[in-house]
Design a protein around this motif. Structure first.
Motif, PDB file in Angstrom:
ATOM      1  N   GLU A  94       1.872   6.514 -11.171  1.00 20.22           N
ATOM      2  CA  GLU A  94       2.594   7.058 -12.540  1.00 20.22           C
ATOM      3  C   GLU A  94       3.142   5.523 -13.064  1.00 20.22           C
ATOM      4  O   GLU A  94       2.955   5.324 -14.259  1.00 20.22           O
ATOM      5  CB  GLU A  94       3.467   7.996 -12.139  1.00 20.22           C
ATOM      6  N   ILE A  95       3.700   5.120 -12.205  1.00 23.11           N
ATOM      7  CA  ILE A  95       4.684   3.740 -13.068  1.00 23.11           C
ATOM      8  C   ILE A  95       3.617   2.799 -13.273  1.00 23.11           C
ATOM      9  O   ILE A  95       3.473   2.020 -14.168  1.00 23.11           O
ATOM     10  CB  ILE A  95       5.258   3.157 -11.624  1.00 23.11           C
ATOM     11  N   MET A  96       2.361   2.679 -12.606  1.00 20.67           N
ATOM     12  CA  MET A  96       1.435   1.803 -12.828  1.00 20.67           C
ATOM     13  C   MET A  96       0.695   2.065 -14.013  1.00 20.67           C
ATOM     14  O   MET A  96       0.265   1.202 -14.867  1.00 20.67           O
ATOM     15  CB  MET A  96       0.478   1.410 -11.649  1.00 20.67           C
ATOM     16  N   ASP A  97       0.418   3.119 -14.281  1.00 18.32           N
ATOM     17  CA  ASP A  97      -0.369   3.755 -15.480  1.00 18.32           C
ATOM     18  C   ASP A  97       0.819   3.392 -16.758  1.00 18.32           C
ATOM     19  O   ASP A  97       0.338   3.087 -17.732  1.00 18.32           O
ATOM     20  CB  ASP A  97      -0.476   5.239 -15.314  1.00 18.32           C
ATOM     21  N   ALA A  98       2.012   3.763 -16.397  1.00 15.50           N
ATOM     22  CA  ALA A  98       3.166   3.399 -17.703  1.00 15.50           C
ATOM     23  C   ALA A  98       3.200   1.951 -17.839  1.00 15.50           C
ATOM     24  O   ALA A  98       2.953   1.371 -19.119  1.00 15.50           O
ATOM     25  CB  ALA A  98       4.404   3.971 -17.187  1.00 15.50           C
ATOM     26  N   ALA A  99       3.281   1.017 -16.892  1.00 14.89           N
ATOM     27  CA  ALA A  99       3.092  -0.420 -17.074  1.00 14.89           C
ATOM     28  C   ALA A  99       1.881  -0.706 -17.799  1.00 14.89           C
ATOM     29  O   ALA A  99       1.871  -1.676 -18.414  1.00 14.89           O
ATOM     30  CB  ALA A  99       3.320  -1.204 -15.569  1.00 14.89           C
ATOM     31  N   GLU A 100       0.565  -0.250 -17.405  1.00 15.48           N
ATOM     32  CA  GLU A 100      -0.573  -0.540 -17.966  1.00 15.48           C
ATOM     33  C   GLU A 100      -0.499  -0.489 -19.696  1.00 15.48           C
ATOM     34  O   GLU A 100      -1.188  -1.309 -20.254  1.00 15.48           O
ATOM     35  CB  GLU A 100      -1.613   0.311 -17.453  1.00 15.48           C
ATOM     36  N   ASP A 101       0.445   0.528 -19.892  1.00 13.90           N
ATOM     37  CA  ASP A 101       0.467   0.850 -21.339  1.00 13.90           C
ATOM     38  C   ASP A 101       1.131  -0.407 -22.153  1.00 13.90           C
ATOM     39  O   ASP A 101       1.257  -0.485 -23.402  1.00 13.90           O
ATOM     40  CB  ASP A 101       1.202   2.035 -21.830  1.00 13.90           C
ATOM     41  N   ILE A 102       1.999  -1.123 -21.390  1.00 11.52           N
ATOM     42  CA  ILE A 102       2.842  -2.138 -22.048  1.00 11.52           C
ATOM     43  C   ILE A 102       1.986  -3.021 -22.782  1.00 11.52           C
ATOM     44  O   ILE A 102       2.129  -3.658 -24.056  1.00 11.52           O
ATOM     45  CB  ILE A 102       3.734  -3.015 -20.780  1.00 11.52           C
ATOM     46  N   GLY A 103       0.966  -3.753 -22.027  1.00  9.32           N
ATOM     47  CA  GLY A 103      -0.157  -4.577 -23.011  1.00  9.32           C
ATOM     48  C   GLY A 103      -0.821  -3.999 -24.197  1.00  9.32           C
ATOM     49  O   GLY A 103      -0.831  -4.521 -25.188  1.00  9.32           O
ATOM     50  N   ALA A 104      -1.295  -2.809 -23.869  1.00  8.76           N
ATOM     51  CA  ALA A 104      -1.917  -2.092 -24.919  1.00  8.76           C
ATOM     52  C   ALA A 104      -1.299  -1.648 -26.102  1.00  8.76           C
ATOM     53  O   ALA A 104      -1.632  -1.786 -27.320  1.00  8.76           O
ATOM     54  CB  ALA A 104      -2.573  -0.790 -24.296  1.00  8.76           C
ATOM     55  N   THR A 105       0.279  -1.319 -25.758  1.00  4.64           N
ATOM     56  CA  THR A 105       1.235  -1.094 -26.911  1.00  4.64           C
ATOM     57  C   THR A 105       1.555  -2.426 -27.611  1.00  4.64           C
ATOM     58  O   THR A 105       1.615  -2.382 -29.016  1.00  4.64           O
ATOM     59  CB  THR A 105       2.536  -0.512 -26.455  1.00  4.64           C
ATOM     60  N   THR A 106       1.559  -3.645 -26.912  1.00  8.53           N
ATOM     61  CA  THR A 106       2.133  -4.746 -27.655  1.00  8.53           C
ATOM     62  C   THR A 106       0.683  -5.041 -28.483  1.00  8.53           C
ATOM     63  O   THR A 106       0.833  -5.502 -29.615  1.00  8.53           O
ATOM     64  CB  THR A 106       2.228  -5.672 -26.484  1.00  8.53           C
ATOM     65  N   MET A 107      -0.530  -5.097 -27.957  1.00  9.33           N
ATOM     66  CA  MET A 107      -1.657  -5.392 -28.726  1.00  9.33           C
ATOM     67  C   MET A 107      -1.992  -4.571 -30.063  1.00  9.33           C
ATOM     68  O   MET A 107      -2.026  -5.205 -31.014  1.00  9.33           O
ATOM     69  CB  MET A 107      -2.980  -5.279 -27.677  1.00  9.33           C
ATOM     70  N   LYS A 108      -1.350  -3.386 -29.994  1.00  7.59           N
ATOM     71  CA  LYS A 108      -1.694  -2.614 -31.143  1.00  7.59           C
ATOM     72  C   LYS A 108      -0.702  -2.963 -32.171  1.00  7.59           C
ATOM     73  O   LYS A 108      -0.956  -2.740 -33.358  1.00  7.59           O
ATOM     74  CB  LYS A 108      -1.271  -1.092 -30.651  1.00  7.59           C
ATOM     75  N   ALA A 109       0.507  -3.545 -31.839  1.00  4.58           N
ATOM     76  CA  ALA A 109       1.174  -3.929 -32.793  1.00  4.58           C
ATOM     77  C   ALA A 109       0.898  -4.883 -33.687  1.00  4.58           C
ATOM     78  O   ALA A 109       0.543  -6.022 -33.103  1.00  4.58           O
ATOM     79  CB  ALA A 109       2.572  -4.308 -32.235  1.00  4.58           C
ATOM     80  N   GLY A 110       0.690  -4.870 -34.879  1.00  5.24           N
ATOM     81  CA  GLY A 110       0.047  -5.863 -35.891  1.00  5.24           C
ATOM     82  C   GLY A 110      -1.240  -6.180 -35.739  1.00  5.24           C
ATOM     83  O   GLY A 110      -1.899  -6.976 -36.210  1.00  5.24           O
TER      84      GLY A 110
END
Length: 221
Positions: A94-110
């Motif tokens: 679960e933690i690894m899946d959540a951490a994976e979202d960090i990069g995707a969420t950052t890339m989505k911004a802008g």
């Protein structure tokens, strides 16, 4: 051990390979750290299982691809993944899946914006109320404050979150302030715990100057 004399192939950057390098190092596994250049990738790519890196090659020639699959495999072999507690194992995932979202969420911004506008959008995303900030806040609350993501000992979830958070503020993502993580006490405590681990220190101390390790991977006070 099945991992002895394995080879991890990835680029000469931390990226998606560093959590695996750390797991192998903590497990004291003798391995080849095969760092390829980006020009070499064009030739290597068609011969990889999924057209991506990292790839782990075992001494018998067997290959495993995809970062989290490799990390789980290594974790199980070196004692960094819960083997007799399915709930704890699920929490690590679960933690690894959540951490994976960090990069995707950052890339989505802008996304799709010109450079200056993109950087401004990412800065806002990392500020209170922004998408990246909100994700980090949730992760910070879930992992608690004992220095470990799950339970009271080191797991691959710690390594995954450590490298993911270091990458976030490494300069990899244009516009993300270097102090983005400073307000998240539990994440920072986890980063300190991982970076101060004896085998992690040994790993980074052994690297030469040409490895170009980002400042975000330096020792934390």
């Amino acid at each position: 051990m099945i991992l002895n004399n394995c080879k991890l192939t990835y680029f000469g950057i931390p990226g998606r390979g560093e959590s695996i390098r750390l797991a192998l190092s903590i497990g004291k596994v003798p391995f080849t750290d095969d760092r390829i250049t980006f020009p070499e990738w064009k030739e290597i790519k068609p011969n990889t299982p999924w057209g991506s890196l990292p790839v782990l090659t075992l001494s018998d020639g067997s290959c495993i691809a995809q970062q989290r699959a490799i990390l789980r495999f290594v974790g199980k072999e070196v004692g960094l993944y819960p083997m007799n507690d399915n709930l704890a194992a699920a929490k690590v995932d679960e933690i690894m899946d959540a951490a994976e979202d960090i990069g995707a969420t950052t890339m989505k911004a802008g996304q799709g914006l010109e450079k200056n506008a993109k950087e401004a959008a990412r800065k806002v995303a990392c500020e209170e109320g922004g998408a990246v900030y909100n994700l980090l806040k949730r992760i910070d609350a879930v992992i608690g404050g004992n220095g470990y993501a799950v339970g009271d000992s080191l797991t691959i979830a710690d390594l995954y979150l450590y490298t993911g958070s270091c990458n976030l503020v490494s300069g990899l993502y244009d516009g993300v302030p270097v102090d983005t993580l400073d307000g998240f006490e539990n994440i920072m405590q986890l980063r300190r715990a991982v970076r101060s681990h004896a085998e992690v220190c040994k790993w980074y101390d052994s690297m030469d100057d040409q490895s170009k390790l980002p400042a975000s991977y330096s020792k934390l006070i």
